[in-house]
Write an enzyme that holds these catalytic residues in place. Structure first.
Site, mmCIF file in Angstrom:
data_model
loop_
_atom_site.group_PDB
_atom_site.id
_atom_site.type_symbol
_atom_site.label_atom_id
_atom_site.label_comp_id
_atom_site.label_asym_id
_atom_site.label_seq_id
_atom_site.Cartn_x
_atom_site.Cartn_y
_atom_site.Cartn_z
ATOM 1 N N VAL A 114 9.808 -3.632 -4.999
ATOM 2 C CA VAL A 114 8.376 -3.544 -5.277
ATOM 3 C C VAL A 114 7.895 -4.981 -5.057
ATOM 4 O O VAL A 114 8.124 -5.848 -5.896
ATOM 5 C CB VAL A 114 8.095 -3.039 -6.705
ATOM 6 C CG1 VAL A 114 6.620 -3.116 -7.032
ATOM 7 C CG2 VAL A 114 8.621 -1.619 -6.877
ATOM 8 N N PRO A 115 7.297 -5.249 -3.888
ATOM 9 C CA PRO A 115 7.147 -6.626 -3.391
ATOM 10 C C PRO A 115 6.072 -7.483 -4.056
ATOM 11 O O PRO A 115 5.080 -7.871 -3.443
ATOM 12 C CB PRO A 115 6.850 -6.406 -1.902
ATOM 13 C CG PRO A 115 6.148 -5.092 -1.861
ATOM 14 C CD PRO A 115 6.797 -4.262 -2.947
ATOM 15 N N CYS A 116 6.311 -7.856 -5.291
ATOM 16 C CA CYS A 116 5.375 -8.705 -6.018
ATOM 17 C C CYS A 116 5.276 -10.095 -5.387
ATOM 18 O O CYS A 116 4.271 -10.781 -5.573
ATOM 19 C CB CYS A 116 5.772 -8.802 -7.488
ATOM 20 S SG CYS A 116 7.482 -9.288 -7.769
ATOM 21 N N HIS A 117 6.282 -10.492 -4.617
ATOM 22 C CA HIS A 117 6.245 -11.800 -3.958
ATOM 23 C C HIS A 117 5.165 -11.877 -2.885
ATOM 24 O O HIS A 117 4.792 -12.960 -2.460
ATOM 25 C CB HIS A 117 7.613 -12.135 -3.357
ATOM 26 C CG HIS A 117 8.070 -11.184 -2.293
ATOM 27 N ND1 HIS A 117 8.605 -9.949 -2.594
ATOM 28 C CD2 HIS A 117 8.048 -11.267 -0.944
ATOM 29 C CE1 HIS A 117 8.910 -9.325 -1.463
ATOM 30 N NE2 HIS A 117 8.576 -10.097 -0.442
ATOM 31 N N ARG A 118 4.625 -10.741 -2.469
ATOM 32 C CA ARG A 118 3.601 -10.719 -1.419
ATOM 33 C C ARG A 118 2.197 -10.984 -1.955
ATOM 34 O O ARG A 118 1.238 -10.963 -1.198
ATOM 35 C CB ARG A 118 3.643 -9.385 -0.678
ATOM 36 C CG ARG A 118 4.944 -9.200 0.084
ATOM 37 C CD ARG A 118 5.011 -7.894 0.833
ATOM 38 N NE ARG A 118 6.348 -7.720 1.384
ATOM 39 C CZ ARG A 118 6.917 -6.551 1.613
ATOM 40 N NH1 ARG A 118 6.251 -5.431 1.364
ATOM 41 N NH2 ARG A 118 8.145 -6.491 2.093
#
Length: 179
Positions: free
Chosen positions: A140-144
């Site tokens: 779940v790409p929270c880094h984006r």
């Protein structure tokens, strides 16, 4: 995805170019947490809140999930597509986490943009808190999610790791360290 309590939680460790990944799955092999060993204490606290009294038993994640981790770090940016994950966050947190999954690899979105995406444009701070509470990092790409001005902002796995992940995915961002 869904709010449910598993019968057991299994903790696996996989080497990656940015540190040892911690992979927590339930008895059915559904991903419950993804973090890094240097943040293990934080992950264990989070798991304790979401799954009170449940121990993390050392074991092995399903081979398909382990292979997806390897493929992602080797450059297959779609490797996590279709990985089953489940969380026990609030309805709002799960809404934010679902919205994170709509940000394609190689792209970024601001906190404001994410708040707008879920139909709550004034909830930027709450979106930021939900983003920071994501238990299944990278998948779940929270880094984006980056600052409105394109700069890197907080990341639970540390800004150097966020920078590496975004660079790995070919995303554009302002690198304050390079300025």
């Amino acid at each position: 995805m869904t709010k449910s309590l598993p019968d057991a939680l299994i903790l696996d460790r996989v080497e990656t170019p940015v540190g040892v990944a911690l992979i927590v799955v339930d008895e059915a092999g559904v991903l419950r947490a993804f973090d890094f060993a240097d943040y293990e204490a934080r992950m264990r606290r989070l798991m304790g809140r979401h799954y009170p009294g449940m121990d993390l038993t050392p074991g092995r994640a399903p081979e398909a999930l382990r292979a997806a981790v390897t493929r992602y770090f080797e450059g297959d940016l779609a490797a996590f597509d279709g990985v089953a994950w489940a969380t026990n966050g609030t309805a709002f947190q799960r809404q934010v986490w679902d919205a994170l999954c709509t940000i394609p690899a190689g792209q970024t979105l601001s906190y404001k943009g994410l708040a707008e995406r879920i139909g709550k444009p004034s909830a930027m701070r709450a979106v930021g808190l939900a983003n920071g509470s994501n238990p299944v990092a990278i998948v779940v790409p929270c880094h984006r999610v980056i600052g409105a001005n394109g700069s890197l902002t907080g990341y639970g796995g540390g800004l150097p790791r966020k920078k590496w992940l975004l660079s790995h995915e070919g995303a554009a961002f302002k690198d304050a360290a390079a300025a």
